[in-house]
Design an enzyme around this catalytic site. Structure first.
Site, PDB file in Angstrom:
ATOM      1  N   TYR A  95      12.412  -0.428  -3.724  1.00 23.04           N
ATOM      2  CA  TYR A  95      11.668   0.997  -4.079  1.00 23.04           C
ATOM      3  C   TYR A  95      13.124   1.892  -4.213  1.00 23.04           C
ATOM      4  O   TYR A  95      14.457   0.483  -4.819  1.00 23.04           O
ATOM      5  CB  TYR A  95      11.559   1.211  -2.347  1.00 23.04           C
ATOM      6  CG  TYR A  95      10.154   0.665  -2.314  1.00 23.04           C
ATOM      7  CD1 TYR A  95       9.013   1.666  -2.506  1.00 23.04           C
ATOM      8  CD2 TYR A  95       9.461  -0.321  -1.345  1.00 23.04           C
ATOM      9  CE1 TYR A  95       8.076   1.391  -2.333  1.00 23.04           C
ATOM     10  CE2 TYR A  95       8.442  -0.675  -1.162  1.00 23.04           C
ATOM     11  CZ  TYR A  95       7.378   0.139  -1.230  1.00 23.04           C
ATOM     12  OH  TYR A  95       6.113  -0.486  -0.838  1.00 23.04           O
ATOM     13  N   ARG A 129      11.498   6.259   3.302  1.00 19.50           N
ATOM     14  CA  ARG A 129      12.022   7.025   3.116  1.00 19.50           C
ATOM     15  C   ARG A 129      12.819   8.266   4.508  1.00 19.50           C
ATOM     16  O   ARG A 129      13.152   9.243   4.574  1.00 19.50           O
ATOM     17  CB  ARG A 129      10.299   8.427   3.328  1.00 19.50           C
ATOM     18  CG  ARG A 129       9.814   7.784   2.135  1.00 19.50           C
ATOM     19  CD  ARG A 129       8.445   8.076   1.800  1.00 19.50           C
ATOM     20  NE  ARG A 129       8.149   9.789   2.976  1.00 19.50           N
ATOM     21  CZ  ARG A 129       6.541  10.067   2.500  1.00 19.50           C
ATOM     22  NH1 ARG A 129       5.585   8.717   2.645  1.00 19.50           N
ATOM     23  NH2 ARG A 129       6.553  11.539   2.890  1.00 19.50           N
ATOM     24  N   ARG A 174       0.790  -1.107  -0.330  1.00 17.88           N
ATOM     25  CA  ARG A 174       0.463  -0.250   0.295  1.00 17.88           C
ATOM     26  C   ARG A 174       0.956   1.228   0.225  1.00 17.88           C
ATOM     27  O   ARG A 174       1.205   1.728   1.124  1.00 17.88           O
ATOM     28  CB  ARG A 174      -0.667   0.097   1.533  1.00 17.88           C
ATOM     29  CG  ARG A 174      -1.750  -0.680   1.291  1.00 17.88           C
ATOM     30  CD  ARG A 174      -2.770  -1.168   2.365  1.00 17.88           C
ATOM     31  NE  ARG A 174      -3.393  -2.051   2.911  1.00 17.88           N
ATOM     32  CZ  ARG A 174      -4.344  -3.067   3.680  1.00 17.88           C
ATOM     33  NH1 ARG A 174      -4.361  -1.620   4.878  1.00 17.88           N
ATOM     34  NH2 ARG A 174      -5.618  -3.350   3.913  1.00 17.88           N
ATOM     35  N   ASP A 211       2.126   5.391  -0.110  1.00 12.94           N
ATOM     36  CA  ASP A 211       1.287   6.355   0.788  1.00 12.94           C
ATOM     37  C   ASP A 211       0.730   7.206  -0.242  1.00 12.94           C
ATOM     38  O   ASP A 211       1.088   7.562  -2.100  1.00 12.94           O
ATOM     39  CB  ASP A 211       2.217   7.219   1.506  1.00 12.94           C
ATOM     40  CG  ASP A 211       2.881   6.126   2.663  1.00 12.94           C
ATOM     41  OD1 ASP A 211       1.445   5.683   2.952  1.00 12.94           O
ATOM     42  OD2 ASP A 211       3.545   6.074   3.152  1.00 12.94           O
TER      43      ASP A 211
END
Length: 266
Positions: free
Chosen positions: A110, A197, A50, A52
């Site tokens: 990522y 992040r 999921r 953001d």
């Protein structure tokens, strides 16, 4: 019922995130509406992860079950014809009933793209993170090295993270320059909420010279989110791909040199 898997690409800039929400645009709702139109019945999809609000994907993977009999071109071109321009289906596969887009994944990869220029980006403002400070890539790469392996990443999880524990196996955390941006290439068996992040935000403190290269290992050992850096903006983050067991017959994950390009970059 047949289980179908799709590879999805999307620009998350205009969405509240992946997950369906009652009063906001979501990637999941748009995709479910498009698939339902082709299947001629309501469809719910499950995703590998999921993302953001504002986060992008080149290799999101979803699955859904349907009684509809359609050729692959209908699931590909038909669904795409019902999707907005910033979401697209890239491949269709038939992995069998035992496949689960989230639970069957072995690793997720990522990339975070950071532009470190004196002037803020304009055309790429929703595609990259930005700092006016020039980043020391070698220092950040050295700081990242001790984090490889299985560790408790409590220092890099969001306060609201609902995972039952913070132990994750980090397989890759490469930092390098490509196409005019700094690339943070991160792969793990699974991720905590905001983990990528938060890692990038902490590495930026090393890159700017504010912290030494050995500081990140100290933060990891502390298991305390307050010891780490800020959360990097969502705009620079891309879900590049998900790795699954080969028996499911899904397309290969992105190769080692894969790169999430942005406007004006090679």
């Amino acid at each position: 019922m047949t289980r179908i898997a799709l590879g999805i690409e999307y620009d998350g800039a205009e969405y509240s995130g992946w997950q369906r929400q009652a009063h906001a645009r979501s990637v999941q709702a748009a995709l479910e509406g498009a698939i339902s139109a082709v299947a001629c019945h309501p469809v719910e999809v499950a995703a590998a992860g999921r993302t953001d609000a504002g986060v992008h994907a080149l290799g999101q993977v979803v699955h859904f079950d349907t009684a509809a009999k359609r050729p692959d071109r209908a699931w590909l071109r038909g669904v795409n014809s019902h999707l907005p321009a910033d979401i697209g289906v890239r491949w269709v596969a038939h992995p069998g009933a035992g496949f689960d887009a989230r639970r069957s994944g072995l690793a997720r990869r990522y990339q975070y793209l950071l532009q470190d220029t004196p002037l803020r980006p304009v055309l790429a403002r929703q595609r990259v993170g930005w700092t006016w400070q020039s980043m020391d890539v070698a220092a950040m790469a050295a700081a990242a090295a001790p984090l490889i392996g299985e560790h408790d990443f409590s220092s890099f999880r969001a306060a609201g993270c609902q995972a039952p524990h913070a132990v994750r196996r980090l397989l890759r955390l490469d930092v390098y320059r490509q196409g005019g941006v700094v690339v943070f290439d991160v792969e793990a068996n699974a991720f905590l909420h905001h983990m990528v992040r938060n890692l990038v935000g902490s590495l930026m403190q090393v890159g700017s010279g504010e912290r030494s290269s050995d500081w990140l290992a100290e933060v990891l050992a502390a298991r305390d989110r307050r010891r780490a850096g800020v959360t990097a903006p969502a705009a620079g983050l891309y879900l590049l791909g998900v790795r699954y067991p080969p028996g499911f017959g899904l397309p290969d994950r992105p190769p080692a040199g894969a790169f999430a390009c942005v406007p004006g970059q090679g």
